[in-house]
Design an enzyme around this catalytic site. Structure first.
Site, short mmCIF file in Angstrom:
data_model
loop_
_atom_site.label_atom_id
_atom_site.label_comp_id
_atom_site.label_asym_id
_atom_site.label_seq_id
_atom_site.Cartn_x
_atom_site.Cartn_y
_atom_site.Cartn_z
N GLY A 1 0.82 -1.21 0.00
CA GLY A 1 0.00 0.00 0.00
C GLY A 1 0.85 1.25 0.00
O GLY A 1 0.60 2.20 -0.75
N ASP A 2 1.87 1.26 0.86
CA ASP A 2 2.78 2.41 0.93
C ASP A 2 3.56 2.60 -0.36
O ASP A 2 3.69 3.72 -0.87
CB ASP A 2 3.79 2.20 2.06
N MET A 3 4.09 1.50 -0.89
CA MET A 3 5.08 1.61 -1.96
C MET A 3 4.48 1.49 -3.36
O MET A 3 4.82 2.27 -4.25
CB MET A 3 6.19 0.58 -1.72
#
Length: 345
Positions: A166-168
């Site tokens: 999700g972050d990356m």
């Protein structure tokens, strides 16, 4: 054919980025830009980026950047930041919506001092709407996007990935795309813009295959495909993870018939060749499931090293599942001539 990393590392030479983001998504985005030659000013609060206590993580995310600290609560420090932004091409932030405006750093004010500035704000759920002010981390973005529900073992248990997709993927990579598109547009039109990256929406955008295959299989199954029921999550014998005799796993990715045929040659099972979905064997059928069990039984008779050696010369899309440390030591990644995902050829 040789690769030229020096050429790639200079592709963004001259691009000036002021990075106000913290933790993982923004810093990984600007680290990729730095690897391609951009000049990054990393602006941290007085106490430093929250990842600083995790030394190796901070170094991995922020090498090649110039770190500066300001107190975002002090007007004189904010004036200093505005001076840095006068000559910047990009500003990246990860504040909640409204925080920049409260500090006098909203796009309408900044474009007055730098009309070509492209602002990229990485948020959890977007700038507007009922969820815009909610806090979140990778696990939450993955959960809300529907992506986490796709990460299940064949028995149905959820898997908690140690790679922050999700972050990356939803954040860092989408922000990089937005930055490059924004700069391209600013160079043509002479004016910048403010771009919002929602990590939850970014993760949701990656559900291309599950959405498509759900349309195909839901009418047959009577429900959307679940764990082990979809094309690429454990249904097919030719595309699956199989346990070996020593408790390791073999990744069989022989999705196309030509690769399955090559795999069957290594397995020494010519009778399996025509039992492939591209030869009419229906996914999820009793015949399909029986073959999957037979493949599992065969692979379980030998340790991973045996299968890795057998498949090494075969063009079959079958590989061992390596640990992180094994991957780092493997010639594919240990070769000092290839340190980045991109290279000029």
């Amino acid at each position: 054919m040789s690769v030229d990393h020096a050429t790639m590392s200079g592709l963004l030479a001259g691009l000036r980025v002021v990075d106000l983001s913290r933790n993982l998504p923004g810093p990984f985005c600007t680290r990729m830009l730095a690897d391609l030659g951009a000049s990054i000013i990393k602006v941290e609060p007085p106490e430093g980026d929250p990842s600083r206590p995790l030394g190796p993580l901070f170094d991995a995310l922020n090498h090649g950047k110039e770190s500066r600290r300001i107190d975002f609560r002090q007007p004189t420090d904010l004036d200093q930041l505005r001076e840095w932004l006068v000559d910047a091409d990009i500003m990246v932030d990860s504040f909640r919506p409204g925080i920049l405006q409260s500090m006098g750093l909203d796009f309408d004010r900044l474009k007055a001092i730098n009309p070509k500035l492209v602002m990229v704000s990485i948020t959890g759920y977007g700038q507007h709407g009922a969820w815009s002010q909610r806090a979140g981390h990778d696990l939450n973005f993955m959960a809300m996007s529907g992506a986490l529900d796709q990460m299940r073992a064949p028995t149905g248990e959820l898997a908690m990935s140690n790679v922050q997709w999700g972050d990356m993927a939803g954040g860092s990579s989408m922000a990089c795309i937005a930055i490059l598109a924004g700069i391209f547009d600013a160079q043509r039109r002479g004016t910048g813009r403010h771009i919002d990256i929602s990590m939850a929406h970014g993760a949701h955008a990656h559900l291309v295959l599950p959405k498509a295959t759900a349309t195909l299989f839901a009418p047959v199954l009577g429900h959307p495909p679940g764990a082990g029921e979809d094309m690429l999550n454990g249904n097919l014998p030719c595309y699956n993870l199989y346990a070996t005799a020593d408790g390791r796993h073999l990744a069989v990715g022989a999705f196309e018939f030509k690769f399955w045929k090559a795999a069957c040659a290594v397995f020494e099972r010519p009778d399996w060749v025509e039992r492939h979905w591209q030869r009419g064997q229906a996914p999820g059928s009793p015949e399909n499931n029986a073959l999957r069990d037979d493949v599992a039984a065969l692979i379980a008779t030998q340790p991973l090293a045996y299968w890795a050696e057998r498949f090494e010369p075969a063009d079959a899309c079958v590989t061992p599942v390596l640990t992180m440390h094994e991957a780092q030591a493997h010639p594919l990644f240990a070769d000092a001539a290839r340190t980045q995902p991109w290279a000029a050829i």
